[in-house]
Design a protein around this motif. Structure first.
Motif, PDB file in Angstrom:
ATOM      1  N   LEU A  76       0.829  -1.205   0.000  1.00  0.00           N
ATOM      2  CA  LEU A  76       0.000   0.000   0.000  1.00  0.00           C
ATOM      3  C   LEU A  76       0.863   1.254   0.000  1.00  0.00           C
ATOM      4  CD1 LEU A  76      -2.798  -1.026   2.521  1.00  0.00           C
ATOM      5  CD2 LEU A  76      -3.009  -0.787   0.050  1.00  0.00           C
ATOM      6  N   GLN A  77       1.893   1.265   0.805  1.00  0.00           N
ATOM      7  CA  GLN A  77       2.786   2.421   0.894  1.00  0.00           C
ATOM      8  C   GLN A  77       3.453   2.672  -0.464  1.00  0.00           C
ATOM      9  OE1 GLN A  77       5.684   2.174   4.021  1.00  0.00           O
ATOM     10  NE2 GLN A  77       6.435   4.243   3.685  1.00  0.00           N
ATOM     11  N   ASP A  78       3.891   1.616  -1.115  1.00  0.00           N
ATOM     12  CA  ASP A  78       4.544   1.757  -2.416  1.00  0.00           C
ATOM     13  C   ASP A  78       3.584   2.282  -3.483  1.00  0.00           C
ATOM     14  OD1 ASP A  78       6.876   0.793  -1.289  1.00  0.00           O
ATOM     15  OD2 ASP A  78       6.660  -1.226  -2.134  1.00  0.00           O
ATOM     16  N   VAL A  79       2.393   1.712  -3.545  1.00  0.00           N
ATOM     17  CA  VAL A  79       1.440   2.072  -4.591  1.00  0.00           C
ATOM     18  C   VAL A  79       0.846   3.454  -4.378  1.00  0.00           C
ATOM     19  CG1 VAL A  79      -0.818   1.487  -5.584  1.00  0.00           C
ATOM     20  CG2 VAL A  79       0.891  -0.298  -5.212  1.00  0.00           C
ATOM     21  N   PHE A  80       0.500   3.779  -3.141  1.00  0.00           N
ATOM     22  CA  PHE A  80      -0.172   5.049  -2.884  1.00  0.00           C
ATOM     23  C   PHE A  80       0.793   6.178  -2.520  1.00  0.00           C
ATOM     24  CE2 PHE A  80      -3.492   1.897  -2.525  1.00  0.00           C
ATOM     25  CZ  PHE A  80      -4.469   2.463  -3.320  1.00  0.00           C
ATOM     26  N   GLY A  81       2.059   5.840  -2.369  1.00  0.00           N
ATOM     27  CA  GLY A  81       3.072   6.868  -2.174  1.00  0.00           C
ATOM     28  C   GLY A  81       3.108   7.501  -0.798  1.00  0.00           C
ATOM     29  N   TRP A  82       2.583   6.811   0.196  1.00  0.00           N
ATOM     30  CA  TRP A  82       2.615   7.367   1.544  1.00  0.00           C
ATOM     31  C   TRP A  82       4.028   7.330   2.088  1.00  0.00           C
ATOM     32  CZ3 TRP A  82      -1.862   3.655   1.889  1.00  0.00           C
ATOM     33  CH2 TRP A  82      -3.060   4.286   1.583  1.00  0.00           C
ATOM     34  N   LYS A  83       4.429   8.379   2.745  1.00  0.00           N
ATOM     35  CA  LYS A  83       5.770   8.425   3.347  1.00  0.00           C
ATOM     36  C   LYS A  83       5.813   7.612   4.629  1.00  0.00           C
ATOM     37  CE  LYS A  83       6.995  12.759   1.285  1.00  0.00           C
ATOM     38  NZ  LYS A  83       6.625  14.120   1.261  1.00  0.00           N
ATOM     39  N   SER A  84       4.679   7.556   5.302  1.00  0.00           N
ATOM     40  CA  SER A  84       4.602   6.871   6.587  1.00  0.00           C
ATOM     41  C   SER A  84       4.000   5.480   6.422  1.00  0.00           C
ATOM     42  CB  SER A  84       3.728   7.694   7.535  1.00  0.00           C
ATOM     43  OG  SER A  84       3.285   6.915   8.618  1.00  0.00           O
ATOM     44  N   ALA A  85       4.655   4.488   6.992  1.00  0.00           N
ATOM     45  CA  ALA A  85       4.100   3.131   6.991  1.00  0.00           C
ATOM     46  C   ALA A  85       2.853   3.065   7.866  1.00  0.00           C
ATOM     47  CB  ALA A  85       5.146   2.141   7.472  1.00  0.00           C
ATOM     48  N   GLY A  86       2.746   4.007   8.807  1.00  0.00           N
ATOM     49  CA  GLY A  86       1.595   4.028   9.703  1.00  0.00           C
ATOM     50  C   GLY A  86       0.280   4.205   8.965  1.00  0.00           C
ATOM     51  N   MET A  87       0.282   5.042   7.939  1.00  0.00           N
ATOM     52  CA  MET A  87      -0.949   5.273   7.176  1.00  0.00           C
ATOM     53  C   MET A  87      -1.384   3.976   6.496  1.00  0.00           C
ATOM     54  SD  MET A  87      -3.418   7.070   6.131  1.00  0.00           S
ATOM     55  CE  MET A  87      -3.163   8.805   6.312  1.00  0.00           C
ATOM     56  N   ALA A  88      -0.454   3.280   5.888  1.00  0.00           N
ATOM     57  CA  ALA A  88      -0.775   2.015   5.228  1.00  0.00           C
ATOM     58  C   ALA A  88      -1.250   0.982   6.245  1.00  0.00           C
ATOM     59  CB  ALA A  88       0.444   1.506   4.465  1.00  0.00           C
ATOM     60  N   SER A  89      -0.620   0.946   7.400  1.00  0.00           N
ATOM     61  CA  SER A  89      -1.000  -0.016   8.444  1.00  0.00           C
ATOM     62  C   SER A  89      -2.422   0.206   8.930  1.00  0.00           C
ATOM     63  CB  SER A  89      -0.032   0.067   9.620  1.00  0.00           C
ATOM     64  OG  SER A  89       1.233  -0.377   9.225  1.00  0.00           O
ATOM     65  N   GLU A  90      -2.873   1.468   8.940  1.00  0.00           N
ATOM     66  CA  GLU A  90      -4.257   1.740   9.358  1.00  0.00           C
ATOM     67  C   GLU A  90      -5.255   1.043   8.446  1.00  0.00           C
ATOM     68  OE1 GLU A  90      -5.449   5.778  10.247  1.00  0.00           O
ATOM     69  OE2 GLU A  90      -3.387   6.233  10.844  1.00  0.00           O
ATOM     70  N   TYR A  91      -4.985   1.060   7.141  1.00  0.00           N
ATOM     71  CA  TYR A  91      -5.894   0.397   6.199  1.00  0.00           C
ATOM     72  C   TYR A  91      -5.886  -1.112   6.404  1.00  0.00           C
ATOM     73  CZ  TYR A  91      -6.793   4.648   3.595  1.00  0.00           C
ATOM     74  OH  TYR A  91      -7.208   5.894   3.237  1.00  0.00           O
ATOM     75  N   VAL A  92      -4.716  -1.673   6.629  1.00  0.00           N
ATOM     76  CA  VAL A  92      -4.618  -3.119   6.816  1.00  0.00           C
ATOM     77  C   VAL A  92      -5.257  -3.538   8.134  1.00  0.00           C
ATOM     78  CG1 VAL A  92      -3.012  -5.044   7.111  1.00  0.00           C
ATOM     79  CG2 VAL A  92      -2.611  -3.342   5.318  1.00  0.00           C
ATOM     80  N   SER A  93      -5.006  -2.794   9.206  1.00  0.00           N
ATOM     81  CA  SER A  93      -5.517  -3.202  10.519  1.00  0.00           C
ATOM     82  C   SER A  93      -7.033  -3.046  10.633  1.00  0.00           C
ATOM     83  CB  SER A  93      -4.828  -2.424  11.640  1.00  0.00           C
ATOM     84  OG  SER A  93      -5.138  -1.059  11.565  1.00  0.00           O
ATOM     85  N   THR A  94      -7.636  -2.225   9.785  1.00  0.00           N
ATOM     86  CA  THR A  94      -9.099  -2.068   9.821  1.00  0.00           C
ATOM     87  C   THR A  94      -9.770  -2.720   8.607  1.00  0.00           C
ATOM     88  OG1 THR A  94      -8.977   0.103   8.741  1.00  0.00           O
ATOM     89  CG2 THR A  94      -8.994   0.071  11.154  1.00  0.00           C
ATOM     90  N   SER A  95      -9.016  -3.524   7.867  1.00  0.00           N
ATOM     91  CA  SER A  95      -9.587  -4.194   6.699  1.00  0.00           C
ATOM     92  C   SER A  95     -10.589  -5.255   7.144  1.00  0.00           C
ATOM     93  CB  SER A  95      -8.487  -4.840   5.862  1.00  0.00           C
ATOM     94  OG  SER A  95      -7.920  -5.930   6.550  1.00  0.00           O
ATOM     95  N   THR A  96     -11.435  -5.641   6.233  1.00  0.00           N
ATOM     96  CA  THR A  96     -12.424  -6.675   6.522  1.00  0.00           C
ATOM     97  C   THR A  96     -11.749  -7.960   6.980  1.00  0.00           C
ATOM     98  OG1 THR A  96     -13.920  -5.718   4.884  1.00  0.00           O
ATOM     99  CG2 THR A  96     -14.331  -7.999   5.522  1.00  0.00           C
ATOM    100  N   VAL A  97     -10.668  -8.320   6.308  1.00  0.00           N
ATOM    101  CA  VAL A  97      -9.932  -9.547   6.664  1.00  0.00           C
ATOM    102  C   VAL A  97      -9.418  -9.453   8.095  1.00  0.00           C
ATOM    103  CG1 VAL A  97      -7.888 -10.925   6.117  1.00  0.00           C
ATOM    104  CG2 VAL A  97      -9.296 -10.009   4.276  1.00  0.00           C
TER     105      VAL A  97
END
Length: 114
Positions: A76-97
């Motif tokens: 997610l960080q690579d594709v969406f270009g977020w500088k912080s891994a924290g932003m990507a982790s928020e999406y993963v930790s609240t994902s349906t899975v």
């Protein structure tokens, strides 16, 4: 794909594709043209309040869908270009899975080990 790459290499600066597979124009694409695309898509699809559809909303939806389908925080960080891994982790930790997995852990009948 090679035809597209060949056409793009013939122009410099901003490139706008008019829909013909063989024609690219060296034309200025202004912000308002780009910003109107989500609105137009929502309008065509008959969505309620099409003016509320923005590229940011599309980005959020895409990130959520990717996380729901198992994308890693690094992907997610690579594709969406977020500088912080924290932003990507928020999406993963609240994902349906992730939420379904947590629900299974919380409702598990096994007792914690001592």
């Amino acid at each position: 794909l090679n035809s597209i790459k060949d056409q793009i290499s013939k122009v410099s600066g901003r490139v706008f594709w008019r829909g013909n597979e063989d024609i690219f124009l060296n034309q200025l694409v202004v912000r308002n043209m780009i910003a109107a695309i989500p609105f137009q898509i929502a309008e065509i699809l008959g969505k309620d309040d099409p003016k509320s559809y923005t590229f940011h909303l599309f980005r959020l939806t895409a990130a959520t869908a990717a996380a729901d389908n198992g994308a890693t925080p690094q992907q997610l960080q690579d594709v969406f270009g977020w500088k912080s891994a924290g932003m990507a982790s928020e999406y993963v930790s609240t994902s349906t899975v992730a939420l379904q997995s947590m629900a299974r852990h919380l409702t598990s009948k096994t007792s914690p080990s001592s």
